[in-house]
Write an enzyme that holds these catalytic residues in place. Structure first.
Site, PDB file in Angstrom:
ATOM      1  N   LEU A 147       0.812  -1.218   0.000  1.00 29.30           N
ATOM      2  CA  LEU A 147       0.000   0.000   0.000  1.00 29.30           C
ATOM      3  C   LEU A 147       0.843   1.264   0.000  1.00 29.30           C
ATOM      4  O   LEU A 147       0.431   2.299  -0.540  1.00 29.30           O
ATOM      5  CB  LEU A 147      -0.970  -0.010   1.179  1.00 29.30           C
ATOM      6  N   CYS A 148       2.027   1.208   0.599  1.00 30.95           N
ATOM      7  CA  CYS A 148       2.906   2.388   0.623  1.00 30.95           C
ATOM      8  C   CYS A 148       3.295   2.784  -0.800  1.00 30.95           C
ATOM      9  O   CYS A 148       3.118   3.921  -1.225  1.00 30.95           O
ATOM     10  CB  CYS A 148       4.169   2.097   1.436  1.00 30.95           C
TER      11      CYS A 148
END
EC number: 3.4.19.3
Length: 208
Positions: A147-148
């Site tokens: 997700l980063c």
């Protein structure tokens, strides 16, 4: 009178083994410190969900028209405050908090493989390191294909490179939330200064 700059800083909600997400705790501490009188700071907690990111990020960029968006994430492997230089489009196979991952395994079908920030993270790193904050800063070119990285790529695309991503270690390994917040503040102020100095210069954002 010069108009205030607008900066959005985000952290992530808890996920996996991170029952408390150091990124959001540090961002909340940063909100208390502020970025000075000349900067409007908006903070937001980002869900660890691919589909939520696709909805939330365009809304943040559109609503606030920021000069800079900085995403902060936690990495269990990090021992320093790590500045990510670029976001990647492909390779998203890890399931999110909703047990979902994109069918295409990418952020943006047909988008460039990699988008670089307009900010030279090496320069930011050197300047913050020499400020003697007692927090180590490093630079990375791999935000981790979760997700980063997904959030960073999406923001770099939406903001034409006017975004940054900072990985922080879990709380107490070795830094407190206050130390992380002070480091984030120093990093973001250096980024703004660099962007100001580079106004009018052309940047190549995409790896060909």
């Amino acid at each position: 009178m010069e108009q205030k700059k607008t900066v959005i800083v985000t952290g992530f909600e808890p996920f996996g083994e991170h029952a408390v997400n150091a990124s959001w705790v540090a961002v909340q501490e940063l909100e208390k410190l502020g970025l000075g009188h000349d900067v409007k700071l908006h903070v937001s907690e980002v869900p660890v969900e691919y589909q939520a990111v696709q909805t939330l990020l365009p809304a943040l960029w559109k609503q606030h028209l920021p000069q800079l968006v900085v995403h902060v994430g936690v990495s269990g492997m990090a021992t320093t405050v790590t500045l990510e230089q670029c976001g990647h489009n492909q390779g998203y196979m890890r399931l999110d908090n909703c047990s979902f991952c994109p069918e295409s395994r990418c952020c943006l079908e047909g988008g460039p493989d990699c988008i670089h920030s307009v900010i030279d993270m090496d320069t930011v790193c050197k300047r913050v390191d020499s400020a003697g904050l007692g927090v180590s800063v490093s630079v990375s070119k791999d935000a981790g294909r979760y997700l980063c990285d997904y959030t960073y790529y999406t923001s770099l695309f939406l903001g034409e490179g006017r975004s940054a991503f900072v990985h922080v270690p879990p709380l107490g390994q070795p830094y407190s939330a206050e130390q992380l917040a002070r480091a984030l503040r120093a990093v973001i102020l250096e980024m703004l200064e660099l962007m100001e100095n580079n106004k009018g210069k052309k940047h190549c954002l995409h790896d060909q």
